[in-house]
Design a protein around this motif. Sequence first.
Motif, PDB file in Angstrom:
ATOM      1  N   UNK A 396       0.841  -1.195   0.000  1.00  0.00           N
ATOM      2  CA  UNK A 396       0.000   0.000   0.000  1.00  0.00           C
ATOM      3  C   UNK A 396       0.881   1.253   0.000  1.00  0.00           C
ATOM      4  N   UNK A 397       1.966   1.180   0.763  1.00  0.00           N
ATOM      5  CA  UNK A 397       2.887   2.318   0.880  1.00  0.00           C
ATOM      6  C   UNK A 397       3.618   2.577  -0.436  1.00  0.00           C
ATOM      7  N   UNK A 398       4.183   1.512  -1.017  1.00  0.00           N
ATOM      8  CA  UNK A 398       5.013   1.676  -2.220  1.00  0.00           C
ATOM      9  C   UNK A 398       4.208   1.656  -3.512  1.00  0.00           C
ATOM     10  N   UNK A 399       3.401   0.636  -3.700  1.00  0.00           N
ATOM     11  CA  UNK A 399       2.754   0.422  -4.993  1.00  0.00           C
ATOM     12  C   UNK A 399       1.477   1.230  -5.184  1.00  0.00           C
ATOM     13  N   UNK A 400       0.803   1.574  -4.098  1.00  0.00           N
ATOM     14  CA  UNK A 400      -0.440   2.345  -4.231  1.00  0.00           C
ATOM     15  C   UNK A 400      -0.168   3.841  -4.025  1.00  0.00           C
ATOM     16  N   UNK A 401       0.207   4.200  -2.799  1.00  0.00           N
ATOM     17  CA  UNK A 401       0.411   5.621  -2.508  1.00  0.00           C
ATOM     18  C   UNK A 401       1.648   6.162  -3.222  1.00  0.00           C
ATOM     19  N   UNK A 402       2.704   5.349  -3.302  1.00  0.00           N
ATOM     20  CA  UNK A 402       3.898   5.788  -4.015  1.00  0.00           C
ATOM     21  C   UNK A 402       3.623   6.057  -5.482  1.00  0.00           C
ATOM     22  N   UNK A 403       2.835   5.196  -6.090  1.00  0.00           N
ATOM     23  CA  UNK A 403       2.471   5.380  -7.496  1.00  0.00           C
ATOM     24  C   UNK A 403       1.621   6.634  -7.685  1.00  0.00           C
ATOM     25  N   UNK A 404       0.669   6.863  -6.779  1.00  0.00           N
ATOM     26  CA  UNK A 404      -0.179   8.062  -6.882  1.00  0.00           C
ATOM     27  C   UNK A 404       0.660   9.333  -6.725  1.00  0.00           C
ATOM     28  N   UNK A 405       1.677   9.278  -5.862  1.00  0.00           N
ATOM     29  CA  UNK A 405       2.551  10.442  -5.692  1.00  0.00           C
ATOM     30  C   UNK A 405       3.359  10.696  -6.964  1.00  0.00           C
ATOM     31  N   UNK A 406       3.906   9.637  -7.541  1.00  0.00           N
ATOM     32  CA  UNK A 406       4.697   9.780  -8.769  1.00  0.00           C
ATOM     33  C   UNK A 406       3.858  10.349  -9.910  1.00  0.00           C
ATOM     34  N   UNK A 407       2.570  10.068  -9.895  1.00  0.00           N
ATOM     35  CA  UNK A 407       1.673  10.565 -10.934  1.00  0.00           C
ATOM     36  C   UNK A 407       1.133  11.962 -10.631  1.00  0.00           C
ATOM     37  N   UNK A 408       1.614  12.562  -9.538  1.00  0.00           N
ATOM     38  CA  UNK A 408       1.208  13.914  -9.191  1.00  0.00           C
ATOM     39  C   UNK A 408      -0.176  14.026  -8.600  1.00  0.00           C
ATOM     40  N   UNK A 409      -0.693  12.927  -8.057  1.00  0.00           N
ATOM     41  CA  UNK A 409      -2.050  12.937  -7.511  1.00  0.00           C
ATOM     42  C   UNK A 409      -2.086  13.204  -6.014  1.00  0.00           C
ATOM     43  N   UNK A 410      -0.900  13.265  -5.369  1.00  0.00           N
ATOM     44  CA  UNK A 410      -0.835  13.503  -3.926  1.00  0.00           C
ATOM     45  C   UNK A 410       0.025  14.718  -3.617  1.00  0.00           C
ATOM     46  N   UNK A 411      -0.407  15.484  -2.639  1.00  0.00           N
ATOM     47  CA  UNK A 411       0.426  16.531  -2.050  1.00  0.00           C
ATOM     48  C   UNK A 411       1.043  15.971  -0.777  1.00  0.00           C
ATOM     49  N   UNK A 412       2.301  16.332  -0.517  1.00  0.00           N
ATOM     50  CA  UNK A 412       3.016  15.813   0.644  1.00  0.00           C
ATOM     51  C   UNK A 412       3.425  16.963   1.555  1.00  0.00           C
ATOM     52  N   UNK A 413       3.188  16.768   2.844  1.00  0.00           N
ATOM     53  CA  UNK A 413       3.657  17.698   3.862  1.00  0.00           C
ATOM     54  C   UNK A 413       4.525  16.910   4.828  1.00  0.00           C
ATOM     55  N   UNK A 414       5.557  17.538   5.382  1.00  0.00           N
ATOM     56  CA  UNK A 414       6.516  16.872   6.274  1.00  0.00           C
ATOM     57  C   UNK A 414       7.252  15.743   5.549  1.00  0.00           C
ATOM     58  N   UNK A 415       7.950  16.039   4.460  1.00  0.00           N
ATOM     59  CA  UNK A 415       8.700  14.982   3.765  1.00  0.00           C
ATOM     60  C   UNK A 415       9.849  14.482   4.622  1.00  0.00           C
ATOM     61  N   UNK A 416      10.381  13.321   4.283  1.00  0.00           N
ATOM     62  CA  UNK A 416      11.524  12.791   5.003  1.00  0.00           C
ATOM     63  C   UNK A 416      12.788  13.525   4.633  1.00  0.00           C
ATOM     64  N   UNK A 417      13.850  13.361   5.426  1.00  0.00           N
ATOM     65  CA  UNK A 417      15.107  14.057   5.161  1.00  0.00           C
ATOM     66  C   UNK A 417      15.801  13.507   3.918  1.00  0.00           C
ATOM     67  N   UNK A 418      15.639  12.229   3.638  1.00  0.00           N
ATOM     68  CA  UNK A 418      16.291  11.614   2.491  1.00  0.00           C
ATOM     69  C   UNK A 418      15.298  11.137   1.433  1.00  0.00           C
ATOM     70  N   UNK A 419      14.040  11.030   1.806  1.00  0.00           N
ATOM     71  CA  UNK A 419      13.015  10.558   0.887  1.00  0.00           C
ATOM     72  C   UNK A 419      11.931  11.620   0.764  1.00  0.00           C
ATOM     73  N   UNK A 420      11.148  11.573  -0.322  1.00  0.00           N
ATOM     74  CA  UNK A 420      10.085  12.559  -0.476  1.00  0.00           C
ATOM     75  C   UNK A 420       8.974  12.399   0.553  1.00  0.00           C
ATOM     76  N   UNK A 421       8.890  11.221   1.159  1.00  0.00           N
ATOM     77  CA  UNK A 421       7.858  10.999   2.176  1.00  0.00           C
ATOM     78  C   UNK A 421       8.228   9.787   3.024  1.00  0.00           C
ATOM     79  N   UNK A 422       7.647   9.734   4.236  1.00  0.00           N
ATOM     80  CA  UNK A 422       7.797   8.600   5.135  1.00  0.00           C
ATOM     81  C   UNK A 422       6.412   8.214   5.628  1.00  0.00           C
ATOM     82  N   UNK A 423       6.355   7.220   6.462  1.00  0.00           N
ATOM     83  CA  UNK A 423       5.062   6.814   7.033  1.00  0.00           C
ATOM     84  C   UNK A 423       4.445   7.914   7.876  1.00  0.00           C
ATOM     85  N   UNK A 424       5.268   8.805   8.426  1.00  0.00           N
ATOM     86  CA  UNK A 424       4.756   9.905   9.247  1.00  0.00           C
ATOM     87  C   UNK A 424       4.420  11.153   8.428  1.00  0.00           C
ATOM     88  N   UNK A 425       4.809  11.180   7.147  1.00  0.00           N
ATOM     89  CA  UNK A 425       4.499  12.320   6.306  1.00  0.00           C
ATOM     90  C   UNK A 425       2.993  12.459   6.123  1.00  0.00           C
TER      91      UNK A 425
END
Length: 431
Positions: A396-425
């Motif tokens: 769900x984290x990688x293949x569903x939400x990650x895919x939606x983010x790559x397609x520009x369908x999600x806005x992210x707040x509180x990105x990770x220091x090394x990654x665009x998002x974490x479980x807490x983002x």
Amino acid sequence: MEGDQLSLPLFPQNSNESENYFTRKRLWSASKHRIMLRYIQCFCYNLGGQKAYQSEHLNYVDGFAGVGKYTEGIGIEDFVNNSNFWSKYKHEFENTDGSPLIALKCAKLFRQENRVNLRCLFIESNRNFNRKLHEHCERLEEKLSYKIYNPQTFEVALPELMKDLQNYPTLFFLDSFAVKGMSFDNICEIGNYVSQYKGELFLLFHNIHVARNAGQYKTTYANSKEQQTAETYIKNLTKLLGVNSDIDWKPKWLELKSEPQKFERWALEYFKERMRKEGGFRGVTSFEIKETYNDVRPQYSIVVGSNHPEKAFGSFLNDFVCDEDKLLFFQDNYQGIEKFLDKEWEAEQKRRIAIIKTQSIQILREFKSEWKSFEDVITHIILKLNDLGCLKRTQYYNDILGSLYQEGMLEIEKPGSKKPYTLNSLLKIVE
């Protein structure tokens, strides 16, 4: 053809089926036992201890305990020996263990850890089974906290059992046969207990037997004897599905009697919805136990009721069920060597991801402009889909939400220091 399923006999082909049941453990029983083994561990590690929300004593109730052990078994020893968790312990689990011995052996390990006292309460109405259960439990040679009730039905034993629980968090496992042995009122009583004192209810919903019992209902009967026999089975099904449920299931059966599997699915959803509304549970879900990955009809469904579905279903149980589902894609070839069906598994995963991705978009839109953490969104999607174990949480984290983010369908707040998002983002869908 689905309609041909109506030719399935109401009564077992082998009249001694109950006596022979504990001779050889089946694949679907091994799957059920692995899930319960893992869930007992999570239940005890989560609720057993010294913290404010924990208890030094927990209960495990096996309402249809059987003899506790099979003559021939499968599916436990390899599982625990290859587990990063269980391989740390000097455990005694065996392939032949039934659910009572699995629970008692867990209780032994937890006591050695000084973690929690798991009190095991067993009900078995068959006198011969009850006697054998005593013998198998006594062979553990441990002063464990357990009680085997005198031979009596679950319904008869329930008042005494409820007093014995002593308000401790309780995991109920009701592995009944067919549709007999418990009523919807019993389920509501358990639900009310769980809502006050924590715990979960696992019960087997025998899809095929539900259709068989419903199939006894007709608008007219050949004679009074046939009608009297049918009324017994109709009464048993109505007791399980809830008071006055026959007002609903009888016309539905007449509508779907040529498609019994559709009726089974309807009855399961009807049962779960009544549990949600009347049973005292804040969450109710189910998952199928199959013999092979491409079975169109499960051996049975396991229905689970909880007052804390976010953790019980969305976290613990979802991944356990997904792991069991993957095991169905192992097959023995003609030489007896086990082979994993990679292509079939990958194709099934792609199919599920495509379906759930579309469904997830609709679920995210329900939040509108509200920010939610990845962790909470994953749990919410799992609970909302009401189809436990389709994908693991990491998918769900990688293949569903990650895919939606790559397609520009999600806005992210509180990105990770090394990654665009974490479980807490935090995330929300782009409208």
